[in-house]
Design an enzyme around this catalytic site. Structure first.
Site, PDB file in Angstrom:
ATOM      1  N   CYS A   1     -13.917  15.835   1.597  1.00 52.76           N
ATOM      2  CA  CYS A   1     -14.415  15.673   2.960  1.00 52.76           C
ATOM      3  C   CYS A   1     -13.228  15.703   3.920  1.00 52.76           C
ATOM      4  O   CYS A   1     -12.257  14.959   3.746  1.00 52.76           O
ATOM      5  CB  CYS A   1     -15.164  14.349   3.086  1.00 52.76           C
ATOM      6  SG  CYS A   1     -15.729  13.966   4.757  1.00 52.76           S
TER       7      CYS A   1
ATOM      8  N   CYS B   1     -12.809  12.052   5.695  1.00 52.89           N
ATOM      9  CA  CYS B   1     -12.334  10.836   5.008  1.00 52.89           C
ATOM     10  C   CYS B   1     -11.561  11.107   3.719  1.00 52.89           C
ATOM     11  O   CYS B   1     -10.995  10.186   3.144  1.00 52.89           O
ATOM     12  CB  CYS B   1     -13.512   9.912   4.715  1.00 52.89           C
ATOM     13  SG  CYS B   1     -14.609  10.508   3.399  1.00 52.89           S
TER      14      CYS B   1
ATOM     15  N   CYS C   1     -21.547  13.346   3.472  1.00 57.86           N
ATOM     16  CA  CYS C   1     -20.580  12.623   2.644  1.00 57.86           C
ATOM     17  C   CYS C   1     -21.069  11.187   2.494  1.00 57.86           C
ATOM     18  O   CYS C   1     -21.316  10.507   3.496  1.00 57.86           O
ATOM     19  CB  CYS C   1     -19.203  12.663   3.304  1.00 57.86           C
ATOM     20  SG  CYS C   1     -17.961  11.645   2.467  1.00 57.86           S
TER      21      CYS C   1
ATOM     22  N   CYS D   1     -25.052  24.682   0.678  1.00 59.07           N
ATOM     23  CA  CYS D   1     -24.493  25.551   1.715  1.00 59.07           C
ATOM     24  C   CYS D   1     -23.678  24.646   2.638  1.00 59.07           C
ATOM     25  O   CYS D   1     -24.244  23.905   3.451  1.00 59.07           O
ATOM     26  CB  CYS D   1     -25.636  26.244   2.447  1.00 59.07           C
ATOM     27  SG  CYS D   1     -25.106  27.443   3.658  1.00 59.07           S
TER      28      CYS D   1
END
Length: 135
Positions: free
Chosen positions: A48, A51, A97, A122
């Protein structure tokens, strides 16, 4: 839902570019074909961008010819969370996330891809950070 990483909008805005903020925190979508990750052959992890949580492995990435990086599975189910998205006059499953709640993209099922799960995550490339394996 509470997340391990929680920040104010001002904190997110100071850490992310305007385009990253739009996708990750406002559930925007990057322009199709704009991410080099769509066809990048690098072996490693996709984390991510907001983070740093590890979300996908390159071994589960495939070329879906959709304009965005596509994966057939996350690293583990607890790495992502799913939210029903009823925008655009249809129901889709949004992928976020699980560590910070940032928007990643959507997951689609039953499209007939020759993958172990017949799923296509996607994912906006701008929401990811590529971490190549050590050589």
């Amino acid at each position: 839902m509470g997340h391990n990483v929680e920040k104010t909008d001002d904190e997110w805005r100071s850490e992310l570019s305007a385009a990253e903020y739009h996708v990750l925190r406002e559930a925007g979508t990057e322009r199709p074909g704009s991410s080099p990750y769509e066809i990048d052959p690098t072996i490693g992890v996709y984390a991510c961008r907001a983070c740093g949580a590890e979300l996908f492995r390159s071994e589960t990435k495939f070329d879906a010819h959709c304009g965005w990086p596509a994966f057939y599975a996350p690293l583990a189910e607890d790495r992502v969370e799913y939210i029903q998205d009823k925008s655009l006059f249809q129901t889709r499953t949004e992928v976020r996330c699980a560590n910070c709640g940032s928007h990643l993209g959507h997951v689609f099922e039953g499209e007939g891809f020759d993958t172990p799960t017949d799923q296509r995550y996607c994912i906006n490339g701008i929401s990811l950070k590529q971490v190549p394996d050590a050589t």
